[in-house]
Structure formats: C-alpha cells, structure tokens
Write an enzyme that holds these catalytic residues in place. Sequence first.
Site, PDB file in Angstrom:
ATOM      1  N   ASP A 173     -45.340 -33.463  17.861  1.00  0.00           N
ATOM      2  CA  ASP A 173     -45.200 -32.034  18.115  1.00  0.00           C
ATOM      3  C   ASP A 173     -45.001 -31.803  19.612  1.00  0.00           C
ATOM      4  O   ASP A 173     -45.831 -32.234  20.424  1.00  0.00           O
ATOM      5  CB  ASP A 173     -46.449 -31.285  17.648  1.00  0.00           C
ATOM      6  CG  ASP A 173     -46.343 -29.801  17.934  1.00  0.00           C
ATOM      7  OD1 ASP A 173     -45.569 -29.120  17.243  1.00  0.00           O
ATOM      8  OD2 ASP A 173     -47.011 -29.334  18.883  1.00  0.00           O
ATOM      9  N   PRO A 174     -43.898 -31.155  20.018  1.00  0.00           N
ATOM     10  CA  PRO A 174     -43.630 -30.997  21.451  1.00  0.00           C
ATOM     11  C   PRO A 174     -44.676 -30.147  22.169  1.00  0.00           C
ATOM     12  O   PRO A 174     -44.969 -30.380  23.342  1.00  0.00           O
ATOM     13  CB  PRO A 174     -42.244 -30.345  21.489  1.00  0.00           C
ATOM     14  CG  PRO A 174     -42.029 -29.798  20.129  1.00  0.00           C
ATOM     15  CD  PRO A 174     -42.794 -30.644  19.190  1.00  0.00           C
ATOM     16  N   GLY A 196     -53.595 -17.514  17.170  1.00  0.00           N
ATOM     17  CA  GLY A 196     -52.409 -18.039  16.496  1.00  0.00           C
ATOM     18  C   GLY A 196     -52.619 -18.373  15.044  1.00  0.00           C
ATOM     19  O   GLY A 196     -51.659 -18.592  14.305  1.00  0.00           O
ATOM     20  N   ASP A 211       0.831  -1.203   0.000  1.00  0.00           N
ATOM     21  CA  ASP A 211       0.000   0.000   0.000  1.00  0.00           C
ATOM     22  C   ASP A 211       0.870   1.259   0.000  1.00  0.00           C
ATOM     23  O   ASP A 211       0.616   2.218  -0.746  1.00  0.00           O
ATOM     24  CB  ASP A 211      -0.920   0.008   1.219  1.00  0.00           C
ATOM     25  CG  ASP A 211      -2.015  -1.042   1.125  1.00  0.00           C
ATOM     26  OD1 ASP A 211      -2.150  -1.657   0.056  1.00  0.00           O
ATOM     27  OD2 ASP A 211      -2.726  -1.258   2.122  1.00  0.00           O
ATOM     28  N   HIS A 227      -5.079  -9.948   7.559  1.00  0.00           N
ATOM     29  CA  HIS A 227      -4.951 -10.841   6.404  1.00  0.00           C
ATOM     30  C   HIS A 227      -4.734 -12.275   6.862  1.00  0.00           C
ATOM     31  O   HIS A 227      -4.402 -13.146   6.061  1.00  0.00           O
ATOM     32  CB  HIS A 227      -3.790 -10.399   5.517  1.00  0.00           C
ATOM     33  CG  HIS A 227      -3.851  -8.966   5.129  1.00  0.00           C
ATOM     34  ND1 HIS A 227      -3.011  -8.015   5.650  1.00  0.00           N
ATOM     35  CD2 HIS A 227      -4.689  -8.309   4.295  1.00  0.00           C
ATOM     36  CE1 HIS A 227      -3.309  -6.845   5.144  1.00  0.00           C
ATOM     37  NE2 HIS A 227      -4.327  -6.988   4.311  1.00  0.00           N
ATOM     38  N   ASP A 248     -36.957 -25.257  17.261  1.00  0.00           N
ATOM     39  CA  ASP A 248     -35.725 -24.538  17.563  1.00  0.00           C
ATOM     40  C   ASP A 248     -35.081 -24.987  18.864  1.00  0.00           C
ATOM     41  O   ASP A 248     -34.105 -24.395  19.322  1.00  0.00           O
ATOM     42  CB  ASP A 248     -35.983 -23.030  17.608  1.00  0.00           C
ATOM     43  CG  ASP A 248     -37.146 -22.669  18.533  1.00  0.00           C
ATOM     44  OD1 ASP A 248     -37.640 -23.564  19.235  1.00  0.00           O
ATOM     45  OD2 ASP A 248     -37.554 -21.498  18.543  1.00  0.00           O
ATOM     46  N   ASP A 274     -36.177 -25.011  22.033  1.00  0.00           N
ATOM     47  CA  ASP A 274     -36.384 -24.283  23.297  1.00  0.00           C
ATOM     48  C   ASP A 274     -37.660 -24.679  24.027  1.00  0.00           C
ATOM     49  O   ASP A 274     -37.959 -24.131  25.092  1.00  0.00           O
ATOM     50  CB  ASP A 274     -36.414 -22.778  23.030  1.00  0.00           C
ATOM     51  CG  ASP A 274     -37.656 -22.339  22.256  1.00  0.00           C
ATOM     52  OD1 ASP A 274     -38.302 -23.210  21.623  1.00  0.00           O
ATOM     53  OD2 ASP A 274     -37.975 -21.141  22.271  1.00  0.00           O
TER      54      ASP A 274
END
Length: 733
Positions: free
Chosen positions: A714-715, A643, A248, A356, A545, A547
């Site tokens: 399905d949880p 929902g 440079d 770099h 996800d 949770d």
Amino acid sequence: GHPHHPHAPPPPLSLPRQPPNAPRTPPWVMSSLLQLAFARAGREWGSFSRVPPLIRRTLSSSSSSSSSFSTCSSKAWKLPSASSSLFRRQGKRGWKLAAAAVAVGAGFLASATRAPAECIGGGVSFINSPESLVTEAIDGLVMSQPGLCRLDGYPEVKVVVRSDWIQPRNAHKVAVISGGGAGHEPAHVGFVGEGMLTAAVSGDVFSSPSAYAVLAAIRSVAYPGGELQRRARKSPGVLLVVKNYTGDRINFTIAAEQARAEGIPVSMVVVGDDCAIPREKGVTGRRGIAGTCFVHKIAGAAAEAGRSLEAVTEEAKSAAGCIASVGVSASVCHIPGRRESKRIKPGKLEMGLGIHGEPGTKTVPKEPVARLVKDMRKLILNSSPERSYMSLKGEDRVAVIVNSLGSATPMEISIATKEIMRDLRSMGVVIERVVTGPLMTSMDMAGFSMSILKLPAEKLPRETMLLRLDAHTNAPGWPRGGGALTEHNAYGNIYPLEPETRKTWYRPAHLNASGKTMERIINNAALALYNSERELTEWDLKVGDGDCGTTFKLGAKAALHDLSGYPLNSISDTLEAMGSTVAKSMGGTSGALYRIFLLSLCATTRAKEIDNMIGDAKMDDQAKLKAISDAFSIAVEKLSTSGGAAEGDRTMLDALIPAARSLQGSVDTGAPLIAALEKAVAAAEVGAEATKEMDARAGRSNYVPEHVLRKTPDPGAKAAAIWMRAAYDAFRE
C-alpha cells in the site's frame, strides 16, 4: 419471401455494393422504381397493412423508404393502372421485376443518404441490439420523462411528443417540429418540451426519417388543446425546423405538402450553419449542425409565447441566417454493428468534419486548445469570396454554443469554452450568452464544435432574441443554468479569498535545541518523501489512482518552502503551521488525514505542556518517551475514527498502528528512548511491507481486484514508513 402467398417471389436478389464514388441515381428514378413496385404489391396485397412483415421491415429500416412511405397511406395503392400493368403483363416474371425495383430503389436511396462507410465503426456500446438501438433509446427517454410520450407506430414512426400538448392552455400555440437521423442525441428528441420542440421525428442512425413519419408528427400536433380544435379544423399551424441535408429536406417537404393539402398551415425553415462548406460546392449548400439548436430554442420560445405561425417562422429564419459553426475531432464516430474507421491518424485532428463523420476540410496536428480555437474562429470568419459567412468586429454582440460531439468530456468542453470566450473578447466582441454541453452529438465522436449566433445590432430584435434564449424550457436535453453574462464573467468570476483567521508564523531569531531538532526532522522527512515520488506513484498506479507520489511530493515541496517561516522553538506551533501547509498543498484523502494527524499531535502537545520537551534538560528520557507515545497514539486513533479504517485494511494505518503499539510497549518495559524509537520505526516498516498480502477493505484499493493487489504494498503505508525512518534518523543525530 412470403411462403403462404400463391405467387411467392424468388429469394432476394444479391446486388453488388455500389462503389464509393459512383454517381448518385436521380431521385425521380428511385421514386419511379418504388412506385412501380408498390403498384404490383398493391394489386397483390390490397393495403400496406397486409404487406408481409419481412418486406415491411425492409422498406421501413432505412431512409430508402423516404419516398415510399409518402405513398404508404391509403392512397398508396391507388396508383394509375398503367403503372401496375407493366408488372401484371409479365406474370411470374413480374415478381422478379417488382422485387428488383424495391431492392434497387431501396439500395440507391440508402446509398444516397447514408453516411460514408468509413465513418462507421464498432466501438464499445452498451446496447441490446443494433437493430433496436433507436427505438429502445426513445423508450428509455419517454419512460423516464413524464413530460414526454411517443406515437404508436414503431418501427416506421419514431416520434416523441409533448405529453401536455392536448391541454386547453395550448390550444392557440404554434407547434414546432424538428428531427433527422438518430445518433445526435440529445438532438432532437431531447429538445421536446415546453418552450422548445413540440415534437421530434427520428430516423434510424444517421438516416433521414420518412415522410410518412414526419406527416404523422404533423398530424399529431396540428390541433393542440384536444378534440374540439381537431373537429373545428382550426390549427394554429406547424413550423418545421430542418437541418440542410438532402434526405431531411425532401422528406420534410413531402410531409409539409401533404399536410397543407389536408388543410394544416405548415411553414419550414432550413438551417445550414456549417462554415466548412465553401459556396462553390454546388446547390446542396451548407450542412446543418449544432447551430440549429439556437433555432430550436428561439422558435420554441416564440411559439410558447403565443406568437402566430408567421411571426414564429420569421424569428426562426432571422436566427438561422445569423449562425456560423465549425467542428473538430480526434476520431470518427462509431455506429454499433459496423466496422471501425481508422481515417484520422493518431496525433491528428480533422477540422470541419460533418456530424455523420464526413471528412473534414483539413487535417491538422494536435495542438493546445487555445491555438485550435483560434484556427476554428478564423475558419468561421473567413472573408474569402467562397466563404464569407460571418464577419465580426469590436462591439458586435454574440451568443455561443460549445457543443460536445459525443465523447469530449465536460472538463474538455469547459476548457474549450474558456479559450473561445477569451479569443472572442480579445477581438472586442461582447458575449451575451454561452450554452455548453452535449447538444448535437455524433455518436461517440471525440471532438467539439463551436457555433456563433451574431445578434442583431438593433436593440429591440436583439433583446427579443435574448429573451427567447433565456425563456424557460423543461426539455430534458437543454442545459440548465446559463443566463446573462456580467462583467465578472470576463475573467472567470474571480472573487477574493476571505481574510484568513489562522495565525501568522515567524521563524525565531535564534533556534534552541528543540528548534534545531525540529528543523532537522522536518527537512529530512520532507526530502525523503520528495525523493520517493516515483516509487510511490508506481505502486499507486497498480492499486490506486496513481496520484499518491505526486500528492506527497507536493506536500514535501511546500513544507521545505515554508520551513524557513515555521516557529520551530515551539513544537505545538510548528505542528499547527505544518497542518496549514498540508491543507493548502496536499489534496485528496491523504492531505485531509495528515492534517488531522498533525492537528491532533499539536493539541496533545499543548495540553500536556511539553512544547519544549526535546531540549528540556529537566525531563528524563522515559518521560519524553511517554509523551511521544501518548501523543502519537491519540493522533493515530483520530485517524482511524475519521477515516473509518483499522489495522489490516491495507491503509497507512497498517504502518502507524504497529508503530504506536511498539511505542506503548517500550514505555511499559522502560526501554531507552532511542532504542524505542528505532523499534517503532522498524514496526512501521514491517507493517507497510505486510500490506502486500492484505485484502483491501478501505481506500481506493478497496475497488481493485485481489490478484492485482498481491505483491504490491500500500503506497500510503509505505509513505508513512518512509517519513518515520527519515524523522528518526534526524532525531538520532
């Protein structure tokens, strides 16, 4: 080769790869080789525009053309005849010598400025081609930013310029130019804009731009305000802000000298802010890294304010002399199309590595950011003779940059920022400004750097520097927001919550029959959900996800804690109190939906005046069953409308709706209360289990491939079945 030329050269020579630790060839040797080659080429082709495309691409594709491009103007072919006579006397053999000169000179120059081989890798990249990586990125930037344009000179000239620079209002303003290798975005092209850089020159990835490209940038902005100033040859001047790297410095210096020879006033400020480099390393000096962004902002704001070239240069030099930076990373950067490095081992970090991918000063184990930040600060403030770049004491005033090196997330940068501010304030240092985000990256390096700008002790210079940092800029890469910090920032701008309007609940001194039953139901249901955390999480990791188990565990834990304060003798008050517990403890969609469910049950219970129905001896079982069925059905309907899901969409409703339907059927047939409740719970369990074979049309599972959903329930539906079974067992007692 150029097959149509009468003296076509032989195929390209295959040169051995230079060993990693081989000594660098002196620049004058490289320059001489290239000049000799160009002398021969000049005799054959006459001008650079007639050079065969293959050779033009070869010369312009690397930093090796840094010195060659400075000779590629119209003067490039008018070298002393003695230079070309060496080749001319050799006849056809001269072609071999010329080709070797270009190849060897290019190879040595490339190896002198290219990042170490081990820093480059083949990570996942969303690109079209490694060869067009930089030009396509620049095109995407200027196409999306109306305030930017580029010079027409690909691939040799990769320059982004302010599109408003020709406006008369800018006629008296100094231009500020910076640049360097690509791969550090948003630096440098993202800092072009009003109040920052006038133009930015980009090389290829991690390669210095050529002197030819830098000179093109200088010429394009030296005469702001339009053709009138150009004809009058009145230029306010150009400031070059250069990071301290050999390539440079050489190429910007060559361009500056050529521009001065053309009558353009040019000054240059070199920034070296990396504290990882000790003074004894030699004449090269400290590398320029993210602290350079401070200089870009200060110099750009000073130029925008109309200050002279001398004044803008002095402000830039003043800032550059007060900056110290250091970086840390868990990975080396990856360049598309090149091999991946394994230098940094799992569980380790490198401190002081370059932008770099150059190796750091030391390797440390991964540790909490709070401790890591202290180590970085100690390196910056190291007072040993070989460093001693900066000293700080109580009441000193600073500005700070916390810079993502590529793939450090905004969340990680915010955590690092918090720890840096806490650490500096623990020393009594006053933090005036903080700038965070990706400013000078290293492709996808998983790390961050901290840069400290020590503000002048004198009030006027300090306020001027702060004024420059606060000045407006529309450069797309500079973070918005910021500004002066206040006392509130010292502890994170924490303000007290507004006084709550909700009721305060108290446990009755004596529980009636209804209260005792409610206590058993809540305790049983909460314990069941708490103990089901692992299996709920396992299911949700496959189809959501991950949770779900944690969310229900937190809600259950809070309910068990608050149970001792619930007004249990009143069903509606208890349901309302449980809604408050869910609101403060359960996040995400599940928490919101269960609060709706509980509040709906509460409202129906109050409206039907059945607050004490469990212990009401005057109320028969059929009346109680109808009251439970009506309240439950209304609450489930509220969930569905809120929902947007329905039965069969693979949600909690696939357990709740069958239960509501079963209760209504038991009311119609006059079934006993306990049997009706048992049947409803069984229907919920069957419905939850049936979600294994359902296609998701709502919730997080809607984004999961069908083959992943199969054989996993399905949880949310399973959680509903779990608490319903536990509540029934408690009620039956």
